[in-house]
Design a protein around this motif. Structure first.
Motif, mmCIF file in Angstrom:
data_model
loop_
_atom_site.group_PDB
_atom_site.id
_atom_site.type_symbol
_atom_site.label_atom_id
_atom_site.label_comp_id
_atom_site.label_asym_id
_atom_site.label_seq_id
_atom_site.Cartn_x
_atom_site.Cartn_y
_atom_site.Cartn_z
ATOM 1 N N PRO A 337 3.291 29.904 25.898
ATOM 2 C CA PRO A 337 3.005 28.708 26.700
ATOM 3 C C PRO A 337 4.259 28.033 27.256
ATOM 4 O O PRO A 337 4.276 27.623 28.414
ATOM 5 C CB PRO A 337 2.256 27.801 25.718
ATOM 6 C CG PRO A 337 1.622 28.737 24.746
ATOM 7 C CD PRO A 337 2.593 29.873 24.609
ATOM 8 N N PHE A 338 5.297 27.940 26.435
ATOM 9 C CA PHE A 338 6.498 27.236 26.869
ATOM 10 C C PHE A 338 7.734 28.022 26.472
ATOM 11 O O PHE A 338 7.698 28.883 25.583
ATOM 12 C CB PHE A 338 6.540 25.831 26.269
ATOM 13 C CG PHE A 338 5.327 25.006 26.592
ATOM 14 C CD1 PHE A 338 5.007 24.693 27.912
ATOM 15 C CD2 PHE A 338 4.487 24.563 25.593
ATOM 16 C CE1 PHE A 338 3.882 23.955 28.220
ATOM 17 C CE2 PHE A 338 3.358 23.812 25.887
ATOM 18 C CZ PHE A 338 3.054 23.512 27.203
ATOM 19 N N ALA A 339 8.853 27.718 27.117
ATOM 20 C CA ALA A 339 10.097 28.433 26.880
ATOM 21 C C ALA A 339 10.612 28.178 25.470
ATOM 22 O O ALA A 339 10.276 27.181 24.817
ATOM 23 C CB ALA A 339 11.143 27.998 27.907
ATOM 24 N N GLU A 340 11.451 29.091 25.001
ATOM 25 C CA GLU A 340 12.075 28.934 23.693
ATOM 26 C C GLU A 340 12.843 27.609 23.647
ATOM 27 O O GLU A 340 13.548 27.246 24.590
ATOM 28 C CB GLU A 340 13.030 30.107 23.427
ATOM 29 C CG GLU A 340 13.647 30.100 22.045
ATOM 30 C CD GLU A 340 14.511 31.317 21.786
ATOM 31 O OE1 GLU A 340 15.163 31.364 20.737
ATOM 32 O OE2 GLU A 340 14.519 32.227 22.657
ATOM 33 N N GLY A 341 12.692 26.891 22.556
ATOM 34 C CA GLY A 341 13.331 25.587 22.416
ATOM 35 C C GLY A 341 12.439 24.431 22.810
ATOM 36 O O GLY A 341 12.763 23.274 22.549
ATOM 37 N N THR A 342 11.308 24.735 23.459
ATOM 38 C CA THR A 342 10.350 23.702 23.830
ATOM 39 C C THR A 342 9.428 23.431 22.654
ATOM 40 O O THR A 342 9.039 24.345 21.926
ATOM 41 C CB THR A 342 9.511 24.149 25.042
ATOM 42 O OG1 THR A 342 10.394 24.432 26.120
ATOM 43 C CG2 THR A 342 8.530 23.071 25.463
ATOM 44 N N THR A 343 9.077 22.194 22.454
ATOM 45 C CA THR A 343 8.166 21.827 21.375
ATOM 46 C C THR A 343 6.858 21.313 21.951
ATOM 47 O O THR A 343 6.818 20.776 23.059
ATOM 48 C CB THR A 343 8.783 20.743 20.472
ATOM 49 O OG1 THR A 343 9.097 19.583 21.268
ATOM 50 C CG2 THR A 343 10.060 21.251 19.830
ATOM 51 N N LEU A 344 5.786 21.474 21.199
ATOM 52 C CA LEU A 344 4.487 20.974 21.613
ATOM 53 C C LEU A 344 4.408 19.469 21.416
ATOM 54 O O LEU A 344 5.101 18.905 20.564
ATOM 55 C CB LEU A 344 3.383 21.662 20.814
ATOM 56 C CG LEU A 344 3.217 23.167 21.032
ATOM 57 C CD1 LEU A 344 2.191 23.724 20.057
ATOM 58 C CD2 LEU A 344 2.798 23.459 22.457
ATOM 59 N N PRO A 345 3.564 18.803 22.174
ATOM 60 C CA PRO A 345 3.372 17.368 21.949
ATOM 61 C C PRO A 345 2.896 17.093 20.530
ATOM 62 O O PRO A 345 2.200 17.914 19.916
ATOM 63 C CB PRO A 345 2.294 16.986 22.966
ATOM 64 C CG PRO A 345 2.337 18.058 23.999
ATOM 65 C CD PRO A 345 2.738 19.309 23.274
#
Length: 362
Positions: A337-345
């Motif tokens: 879903p998101f790039a490495e290093g990105t966190t979910l809400p």
């Protein structure tokens, strides 16, 4: 303070008209003002050469007025949550039903928005433009202190949340509008709007059999393309979630609950299309998507408000949408879903939870 009105005619909203042959024609005129990062906080709006105004990014100054029922507003709610802008831009939520004067804050005590005291969103429009001639649409951004509408230009709001409010994103927020993909995202967003997002309305509000038949064929041509594309790609653009996915989700999530029956988009349910259904299940399970979706409010809005389509205003009890929480299997296509290093809400902020969290199971 800005008082001049400047309107855009590029995109859609909720106002509707019919052409002589019965084709649904959306009133696509909006307030083009933008909120931008290159003005000092606390400054007055600055007039632009095109007659619109630019307002400064300033946490706490603005309130996103939305409704969970509205697909155009839903995309801004999702973007705000994914980027973690809850502390910078507050959220006011109108109820799902309204009359010709439009959205009412009847979910709140005394039927008034707690931050502005507005009863109807219409008041914010009239506070700035006393003779405002268009539909009172959501989403709209309102200046909280003055209680005046700033913009209702729904295509620009998610983009500006990403590009102009960057300083106020949560740590680890995703980039939903990567610079190297913007042209592709914009092109696909335009196509989605005309063929899918507005395509269901073109079928639902058709005023003749011929207009409906043409709208139906046009919609399903686009849906078939999406089904094929998503059989080979995990997301619409690249191998991560972008604004293009945010734009498609509100239409897909309303499809089986509303559009199949109410708008006569009845060739197939999304649950019968394996690639679209897996894609929709994955998005629904990502924080920011499913936890901003209220099927009770969605169904009440369409079946009660659109009395010209549903004169009895009876709201159906189904369908059972509990399959949305089943495994989606999209990992087979690679990506994430998101790039490495990105966190979910994180958890939904207190007071912003959907009113009917189990509505997808009814």
């Amino acid at each position: 303070m800005a008082t001049e009105k400047h309107l855009s005619d590029d995109w859609g909203g909720d106002a509707k008209n019919a052409s002589p042959d019965g084709e649904f024609v959306r009133d696509t005129t909006y307030i083009e003002d933008r909120i931008v990062a290159d003005l000092p906080a606390g400054s007055e709006p600055i007039a632009q050469d095109n007659g619109a105004f630019h307002w400064p990014v300033e946490p706490g100054r603005y309130r996103l007025m939305a409704a969970r029922a509205c697909p155009w507003a839903h995309r801004t709610i999702i973007t705000r949550r994914l980027l973690g802008l809850e502390d910078a831009i507050s959220l006011g939520l109108a109820g799902p039903t309204h009359d010709w004067r439009s959205w009412v804050f009847d979910l709140d005590p005394e039927e008034k928005d707690p931050a502005t005291g507005l009863h109807r969103l219409q008041e914010a429009y009239f506070n700035r433009f006393p003779d405002y001639p268009r539909g009172i649409t959501v989403p709209a951004i309102v200046e909280t202190e003055s209680k005046k509408v700033v913009t209702n230009d729904f295509p620009s709001i998610p983009v500006d949340f990403q590009t102009q409010w960057t300083e106020h994103h949560r740590a680890g927020a995703p980039d939903l509008y990567p610079e190297h993909l913007r042209e592709e995202i914009d092109e696909l967003a335009t196509w989605l709007f005309h063929e899918v997002n507005n395509g269901v309305y073109r079928a639902g509000f058709a005023g003749s059999q011929e207009a409906y038949d043409q709208a139906y064929e046009r919609l399903w041509k686009a849906m078939d393309w999406l089904e094929g594309h998503l059989g080979e790609h995990r997301y619409l653009v690249s191998d991560q979630v972008t604004l293009a996915d945010v734009y498609l989700y509100p239409t897909l999530i309303r499809f089986d609950a509303v559009y199949v029956g109410h708008f006569k988009a009845s060739r197939n349910r999304i649950s019968e299309l394996p690639n679209l259904y897996g894609y929709l299940r994955e998005l629904f399970q990502i924080p920011g998507f499913g936890d901003t979706t209220d099927f009770t409010e969605i169904k009440e809005h369409y079946y009660i408000t659109h009395s010209e389509v549903n004169p009895t205003r009876i709201v159906p009890g189904g369908p059972d949408l509990s399959g949305l929480i089943e495994p989606h299997g999209r990992e087979r296509l690679g990506g994430a879903p998101f790039a490495e290093g990105t966190t979910l809400p994180g958890p939904v902020p207190a007071g912003e939870e959907v009113k009917n969290p189990e509505s997808f199971q009814k």
